[in-house]
Enzyme design. Structure first.
Site, PDB file in Angstrom:
ATOM      1  N   GLU A  27       0.807  -1.226   0.000  1.00 28.52           N
ATOM      2  CA  GLU A  27       0.000   0.000   0.000  1.00 28.52           C
ATOM      3  C   GLU A  27       0.836   1.270   0.000  1.00 28.52           C
ATOM      4  OE1 GLU A  27      -2.729  -3.218   1.080  1.00 28.52           O
ATOM      5  OE2 GLU A  27      -0.712  -2.677   1.768  1.00 28.52           O
ATOM      6  N   HIS A  55     -10.318  -5.599  10.123  1.00 22.69           N
ATOM      7  CA  HIS A  55     -10.948  -5.264   8.842  1.00 22.69           C
ATOM      8  C   HIS A  55     -12.262  -4.512   9.014  1.00 22.69           C
ATOM      9  CE1 HIS A  55      -8.157  -8.470   7.800  1.00 22.69           C
ATOM     10  NE2 HIS A  55      -8.314  -8.184   6.527  1.00 22.69           N
TER      11      HIS A  55
END
Length: 330
Positions: free
Chosen positions: A60, A129
């Site tokens: 990322e 998450h």
């Protein structure tokens, strides 16, 4: 108007903007061959090719940095985070590069980048998450932060975000991807960033909520209406910049306010909204502002505990009843 899912509305927005402007491209993990972890980029590799729908490694910080550099030299990247929780790995790039570049270059470099993906409570995706990440970003000068609640908002706000010359954090929701709604098919349809919407007119209390909580408040409002309590529901849609005028106008109309958010309450969006209302509409209030927030705990995996962690309809109803003194003004 066409009826489509939230997911399809996002896909349509991306396609329309990529057809309109050759500088727009999509980059992220599994956006191409796999067509997106949540199928938001379905069919796009076939239409636009690998130069504009770019599959990346699981890195990322790396691909966000590449996107920022691309934006600085004139392209308009849309970076997909498989889940916004993974944006933590790119936080330095987002906060210290994207958000600061225009200021630190004396306006010589704009960074027209959109960083999008799902965030907030999901369906049993557990602690790593399911975090509500907006608080990490709306505190940073230089970033715009968007949380669209409906398919129409998903399309209109994403198109506006792509056209914006500033970095935009665009956080969706796993739980809303299959929600259906009417969406304008006009390729020029956009919703300006920084404009709230009154989802439901009411006279007794203003409730401010967005994303999944907006739908939960709508259910609570319908139940309370049977008891004569009239709820006005305001959805900010864009958290930064915030449409304070619409929120304050509603509070001055109803004289009571409840703020609902899925994230943990301390220093969250509810805190900011409560401060705004208290500071700027204090003399209009007939009761203290109530906050309904998620529990200050990691998101459990078990379904029953996941429900306990996020604000339930019953807790929202209790808060509304408290500010209304138990009944409506009729």
């Amino acid at each position: 108007m066409a009826v489509m899912t939230y997911r399809e509305a996002l896909n349509l927005a991306l396609r329309e903007e990529m057809r309109r402007d050759p500088r727009v491209f999509v980059m992220g993990e599994e956006v191409g061959l796999y067509e997106g972890a949540y199928k938001v980029t379905q069919g796009m590799l076939k239409e636009f090719g690998p130069a504009r729908v770019v599959d990346t490694p699981i890195a990322e910080s790396g691909f966000t940095g590449v996107g920022i550099g691309a934006a600085m030299v004139g392209l308009r990247p849309v970076i997909e985070m498989m889940t916004f929780n993974f944006a933590l790995l790119a936080l330095d790039q987002i906060v210290n590069s994207a958000a600061k570049m225009c200021y630190m270059s004396g306006g010589q470099f704009n960074v027209p980048i959109v960083i999008r993906g799902p965030g907030g409570p999901a369906h049993q995706l557990a602690a790593q998450h399911s975090q509500s990440m907006e608080a990490y970003f709306y505190h940073v000068p230089g970033l715009k932060v968007v949380r669209p609640s409906t398919p129409m908002d998903a399309k209109g706000l994403l198109k506006a975000a792509i056209r914006d010359d500033n970095p935009v954090i665009f956080i969706e929701s796993e739980t809303l991807y299959s929600v259906k709604g009417e969406v304008p098919e006009d390729p020029d349809f956009t919703i300006p960033l920084g404009r709230a919407i009154v989802r439901r007119e009411g006279s007794d209390v203003t409730v401010v909520a967005y994303m999944g909580m907006m739908y939960r408040v709508m259910e609570a409002a319908e139940e309370l209406e049977k008891d004569g309590i009239s709820v006005e529901l305001v959805d900010p849609r864009t958290l930064q910049p915030m449409d304070t005028a619409t929120i304050l106008a509603s509070v001055r109309k109803t004289h009571r306010a409840v703020v609902v958010e899925a994230g943990a309450g301390f220093a969250g969006m509810g805190s900011e909204l409560t401060a705004l209302i208290t500071e700027q509409a204090f003399d209009d209030l007939d009761a203290p502002v109530e906050r309904v927030t998620g529990a200050s705990a990691p998101m459990p995996y078990a379904r029953n505990l996941e429900r306990a962690k996020t604000p339930a309809k019953e807790r929202i109803i209790e808060a509304i009843r408290r500010v209304c003194g138990g009944s409506g003004s009729h």
